[in-house]
Design a protein around this motif. Structure first.
Motif, PDB file in Angstrom:
ATOM      1  N   VAL A 100      34.071  20.981  50.559  1.00 19.20           N
ATOM      2  CA  VAL A 100      33.248  21.423  52.574  1.00 19.20           C
ATOM      3  C   VAL A 100      34.586  20.265  53.129  1.00 19.20           C
ATOM      4  N   SER A 101      34.193  19.127  52.970  1.00 16.08           N
ATOM      5  CA  SER A 101      35.121  17.842  53.865  1.00 16.08           C
ATOM      6  C   SER A 101      36.571  18.656  53.897  1.00 16.08           C
ATOM      7  N   ALA A 150      36.613  21.326  56.121  1.00 23.50           N
ATOM      8  CA  ALA A 150      36.513  20.825  57.464  1.00 23.50           C
ATOM      9  C   ALA A 150      37.239  19.862  58.243  1.00 23.50           C
ATOM     10  N   THR A 153      40.408  20.756  61.872  1.00 24.36           N
ATOM     11  CA  THR A 153      39.803  20.410  62.908  1.00 24.36           C
ATOM     12  C   THR A 153      42.026  19.999  63.528  1.00 24.36           C
ATOM     13  N   GLY A 161      34.973  21.815  62.975  1.00 24.86           N
ATOM     14  CA  GLY A 161      35.075  20.776  62.015  1.00 24.86           C
ATOM     15  C   GLY A 161      34.133  19.880  62.159  1.00 24.86           C
ATOM     16  N   PHE A 179      31.193  20.209  61.043  1.00 22.70           N
ATOM     17  CA  PHE A 179      30.501  20.077  59.312  1.00 22.70           C
ATOM     18  C   PHE A 179      30.201  18.412  59.047  1.00 22.70           C
ATOM     19  N   LYS A 180      30.889  17.335  59.283  1.00 23.01           N
ATOM     20  CA  LYS A 180      30.516  15.728  59.314  1.00 23.01           C
ATOM     21  C   LYS A 180      29.527  15.704  59.704  1.00 23.01           C
ATOM     22  N   ALA A 223      26.670  17.480  59.483  1.00 25.26           N
ATOM     23  CA  ALA A 223      26.151  19.189  58.769  1.00 25.26           C
ATOM     24  C   ALA A 223      25.264  19.482  59.916  1.00 25.26           C
ATOM     25  N   PHE A 244      26.299  25.066  58.905  1.00 15.89           N
ATOM     26  CA  PHE A 244      27.905  23.923  58.068  1.00 15.89           C
ATOM     27  C   PHE A 244      27.074  22.935  57.357  1.00 15.89           C
ATOM     28  N   HIS A 245      25.823  23.139  57.127  1.00 21.06           N
ATOM     29  CA  HIS A 245      24.984  21.979  56.036  1.00 21.06           C
ATOM     30  C   HIS A 245      24.664  22.873  55.245  1.00 21.06           C
ATOM     31  N   TRP A 266      26.234  21.790  51.839  1.00 20.73           N
ATOM     32  CA  TRP A 266      26.799  20.725  51.307  1.00 20.73           C
ATOM     33  C   TRP A 266      25.746  19.167  51.329  1.00 20.73           C
ATOM     34  N   THR A 288      20.883  24.068  64.139  1.00 21.13           N
ATOM     35  CA  THR A 288      20.235  22.983  63.359  1.00 21.13           C
ATOM     36  C   THR A 288      18.707  22.355  63.864  1.00 21.13           C
TER      37      THR A 288
END
Length: 305
Positions: free
Chosen positions: A168-169, A172, A176, A221, A224-225, A227, A231-232, A234, A286
């Motif tokens: 996943v990272s 992302a 980015t 992008g 993702f970091k 979450a 994009f959560h 993971w 979210t």
């Protein structure tokens, strides 16, 4: 544009201390027979990083690696606060890691070294003045976490969580980087302040579809970091499979890194007319979807994730 080669080593002192901690941890692991000595070196380096950030930040804003008025490293009060928080979080995780390290299933030297590397990325992230420095710092913060999640020997859940987090990272980071490349194609610059000034001076660039796509890719992008929904997916599996201190570090330092990066690009570089709707949509999704999905979780770690 005149080139000004400016390297202020005092401004780089917190980054030097954090990176030096990682090197000293490796040496301590080789030379000191007791695991407690390695942990003590990592803890002392974290304290030194916090102290260095406080001293340099109290001296006012310092700039280095500058090209004209654009600098890739700007260390002021905000950067000092970010560096100090990352140092304190690392210290806290080391304090929580005693039972994990005493169990003997996690190598102490590698564990402390990876934590120090992640701390270095967080320190650099706070002072990043351009997109390349920001993305490299964010990856320096994140890459050691892939290994930390899967570092526990003999745990299938830990290995699965590490692979999920890694895949996943990577996606992302790709988004980015693609967004940053498109921003460079539109504006011809990568420094955060220069990007913001360019969009103010040339508002017609905002009408280009390429600009909208570039801004959306950068924001998504980075989402993702942290979450952010959608994009959560993971986060629950990764937090559940990771050792408890690593899960704590993921939920604090890793999320903090994503938030710092988002604030840096949104406040200084990207036009609010484009980022505003995207961030508003992510926030609503979210808060709503994330909490509804959390109600179905049976494990506390997954619920918190």
């Amino acid at each position: 544009m005149s080139l000004v080669q400016s390297v202020d080593n005092v401004a780089l002192l917190p980054a030097y201390l954090a990176a030096g901690t990682a090197v000293l941890v490796l040496l301590a692991d080789l030379l000191v027979s007791r695991a407690a000595g390695t942990v003590a070196v990592a803890a002392a380096g974290s304290v030194a990083t916090v102290a260095g950030a406080a001293v340099v930040g109290a001296g006012g804003e310092r700039r280095t690696f500058c090209v004209g008025a654009d600098c890739s490293w700007v260390f002021g009060g905000r950067a000092a606060l970010v560096a100090a928080v990352f140092g304190l979080l690392t210290l806290g995780v080391l304090a929580l890691s005693g039972p994990l390290l005493r169990a003997g299933r996690t190598p102490v030297g590698e564990y402390c070294f990876l934590l120090a590397c992640a701390m270095t990325g967080g320190v650099v992230l706070g002072g990043a003045g351009d997109l390349i420095t920001l993305i490299v710092a964010l990856e320096t913060l994140t890459l050691p976490l892939y290994v930390l999640v899967g570092l526990r020997r003999g745990s299938l859940a830990s290995a699965e969580a590490a692979v999920t987090f890694f895949v996943v990272s990577v996606v992302a980071t790709t988004l980015t980087l693609l967004g940053a490349a498109l921003l460079y194609a539109v504006t011809g610059g990568l420094h955060l302040g220069r990007l913001g000034a360019t969009f103010e001076e040339r508002p017609e660039l905002l009408d280009l579809p390429l600009t909208t796509v570039a801004v959306a890719l950068v924001v998504l992008g980075l989402a993702f970091k942290v979450a952010a929904v959608p994009f959560h997916a993971w986060a629950p599996a990764t937090y559940d499979g990771a050792p408890l201190p690593v899960a704590a570090y993921l939920s604090t330092a890793s999320k903090l890194g994503g938030v710092v990066a988002l604030l840096a690009v949104v406040q200084r570089a990207l036009p609010p007319t484009v980022t505003g709707p995207v961030l508003a949509l992510l926030a609503v999704l979210t808060m709503t979807v994330g909490n509804l999905v959390a109600l179905r979780q049976r494990r506390t770690v997954r619920l918190l994730a």
